[in-house]
Design a protein around this motif. Structure first.
Motif, mmCIF file in Angstrom:
data_model
loop_
_atom_site.group_PDB
_atom_site.id
_atom_site.type_symbol
_atom_site.label_atom_id
_atom_site.label_comp_id
_atom_site.label_asym_id
_atom_site.label_seq_id
_atom_site.Cartn_x
_atom_site.Cartn_y
_atom_site.Cartn_z
ATOM 1 N N CYS A 166 -2.888 -0.596 12.358
ATOM 2 C CA CYS A 166 -3.650 -1.477 11.467
ATOM 3 C C CYS A 166 -5.101 -1.385 11.939
ATOM 4 O O CYS A 166 -5.548 -2.163 12.783
ATOM 5 C CB CYS A 166 -3.123 -2.902 11.539
ATOM 6 S SG CYS A 166 -3.883 -4.029 10.346
ATOM 7 N N GLN B 272 -7.492 3.800 2.945
ATOM 8 C CA GLN B 272 -7.947 3.076 1.761
ATOM 9 C C GLN B 272 -9.083 3.819 1.065
ATOM 10 O O GLN B 272 -10.215 3.822 1.531
ATOM 11 C CB GLN B 272 -8.423 1.679 2.169
ATOM 12 C CG GLN B 272 -7.356 0.854 2.862
ATOM 13 C CD GLN B 272 -7.925 -0.399 3.496
ATOM 14 O OE1 GLN B 272 -9.106 -0.696 3.377
ATOM 15 N NE2 GLN B 272 -7.089 -1.138 4.179
ATOM 16 N N SER C 167 -2.102 0.579 7.776
ATOM 17 C CA SER C 167 -3.256 1.298 7.229
ATOM 18 C C SER C 167 -4.113 1.874 8.336
ATOM 19 O O SER C 167 -4.435 1.183 9.311
ATOM 20 C CB SER C 167 -4.120 0.377 6.358
ATOM 21 O OG SER C 167 -5.264 1.076 5.891
ATOM 22 N N GLY D 281 -7.896 -1.561 7.414
ATOM 23 C CA GLY D 281 -6.590 -2.210 7.453
ATOM 24 C C GLY D 281 -6.655 -3.521 8.203
ATOM 25 O O GLY D 281 -6.027 -4.524 7.817
ATOM 26 N N ALA E 145 3.112 -2.330 3.491
ATOM 27 C CA ALA E 145 2.754 -0.925 3.360
ATOM 28 C C ALA E 145 3.988 -0.051 3.484
ATOM 29 O O ALA E 145 4.886 -0.328 4.292
ATOM 30 C CB ALA E 145 1.731 -0.531 4.419
ATOM 31 N N LEU F 272 0.873 -1.164 0.000
ATOM 32 C CA LEU F 272 0.000 0.000 0.000
ATOM 33 C C LEU F 272 0.914 1.219 0.000
ATOM 34 O O LEU F 272 1.861 1.286 0.782
ATOM 35 C CB LEU F 272 -0.903 0.006 1.235
ATOM 36 C CG LEU F 272 -1.644 -1.297 1.570
ATOM 37 C CD1 LEU F 272 -2.530 -1.108 2.798
ATOM 38 C CD2 LEU F 272 -2.444 -1.801 0.380
ATOM 39 N N ASP G 188 -10.675 5.563 4.049
ATOM 40 C CA ASP G 188 -10.387 6.983 3.844
ATOM 41 C C ASP G 188 -11.722 7.735 3.895
ATOM 42 O O ASP G 188 -12.412 7.893 2.882
ATOM 43 C CB ASP G 188 -9.691 7.193 2.503
ATOM 44 C CG ASP G 188 -9.201 8.619 2.326
ATOM 45 O OD1 ASP G 188 -9.753 9.524 2.974
ATOM 46 O OD2 ASP G 188 -8.254 8.830 1.546
ATOM 47 N N ASN H 32 -1.723 5.346 4.684
ATOM 48 C CA ASN H 32 -2.247 4.285 3.830
ATOM 49 C C ASN H 32 -3.746 4.056 4.018
ATOM 50 O O ASN H 32 -4.233 2.914 3.962
ATOM 51 C CB ASN H 32 -1.465 2.988 4.037
ATOM 52 C CG ASN H 32 -0.040 3.114 3.546
ATOM 53 O OD1 ASN H 32 0.203 3.515 2.410
ATOM 54 N ND2 ASN H 32 0.914 2.834 4.426
#
Length: 265
Positions: free
Chosen positions: A112, A28, A62, A116, A56, A19, A66, A26
């Motif tokens: 994470c 998403q 992550s 993630g 990543a 990623l 997003d 990161n």
């Protein structure tokens, strides 16, 4: 394919996919998830690839969905639009990763969180840096029924899964190892090499033997109701978006959600 938001490396029989949005930890968005799914399909179709690593770039694996890009891409989604988007980008992509015909390893450092967490835990194995932690804060921060894919009880046991979701708290890598959710914890500086070493060891095995064994192991979960439970929860997750609680969350705004999630994790 050419990629903008992921990075793909071929290391002999190993394909490592990174990623690559470190500026937003990161997170998403739609484009990253589509690129990741495309890279996984390519790796699966390539006979020279025997093991796939998902890692990543940057300090964190992550930060999850997003939310800011989602607000721009889908400012006021209908029930049908949200359902279609989440079914494709979360449910279907995650199950395709789970069902990949080749062994997969998540290489996790730092945060994470949420989306993630789903990606990492749909992999067959997880190797963590000693600074890694896992979190699912969305029941607290958004008022939805956990994540789109409720993998939690299958990888850590029911009581710990309830604690993680009910509190939204962090699960450090050391504790995740203790409860059997992950396979190894190594110093941050050794993460990439340790994960690659594990992947190369696996890649040395006959590929069809691994493919058939993975299918049997996944079917063990299916015999216990895994796929039915995953689909049933996804439907409930969609229902949770139309509750009064969630509507109140929307009124408070995105910044309130992010602030609350950071406070929990």
């Amino acid at each position: 394919m050419s990629y903008e938001l992921i990075r793909v490396e071929r290391l002999g029989p190993v394909c490592r996919i990174y990623l690559n949005r470190p500026e937003v930890r990161n997170a998403q968005d739609r484009s990253l998830l589509r690129e990741l799914d495309g890279a996984l399909r390519e790796a699966e179709a390539d006979d020279a690839v025997r093991v796939v690593i998902i890692g990543a770039v940057g300090d964190h694996f992550s930060a999850g969905h997003d939310l800011k890009s989602a607000r721009v891409e889908r400012p006021n989604p209908t029930v049908e639009q949200r359902w279609n988007y989440e079914e494709e980008h979360f449910l279907e992509y995650c199950l395709r990763l789970h069902d990949l015909k080749k062994p997969t390893i998540a290489q996790v450092q730092g945060a994470c969180i949420a989306g993630g967490y789903m990606v990492a835990n749909m992999c067959d194995l997880i190797v963590c840096a000693d600074n890694a932690f896992f979190s699912d804060p969305v029941a607290h921060s958004m008022g939805t029924a956990s994540l789109e894919v409720l993998i939690h009880p299958w990888v850590m046991g029911m009581r710990k899964a309830k604690e993680l979701i009910f509190t939204g708290a962090r699960l450090p890598a050391a504790e995740a190892l203790q409860i059997g959710m992950i396979n190894r914890v190594v110093p941050v500086a050794e993460l990439e090499q340790a994960t690659l070493d594990l992947a190369n060891t696996i890649a040395a095995a006959p590929p069809y033997g691994l493919r058939f064994t993975k299918r049997s192991l996944n079917r063990t979960w299916d015999a216990q109701g895994f796929r039915a439970a995953i689909h049933a929860h996804f439907d409930l997750h969609q229902l949770s978006h139309v509750t009064e609680e969630f509507q109140e969350h929307l009124k408070r705004g995105l910044d309130s959600t992010i602030k609350r999630a950071k406070g929990l994790s």
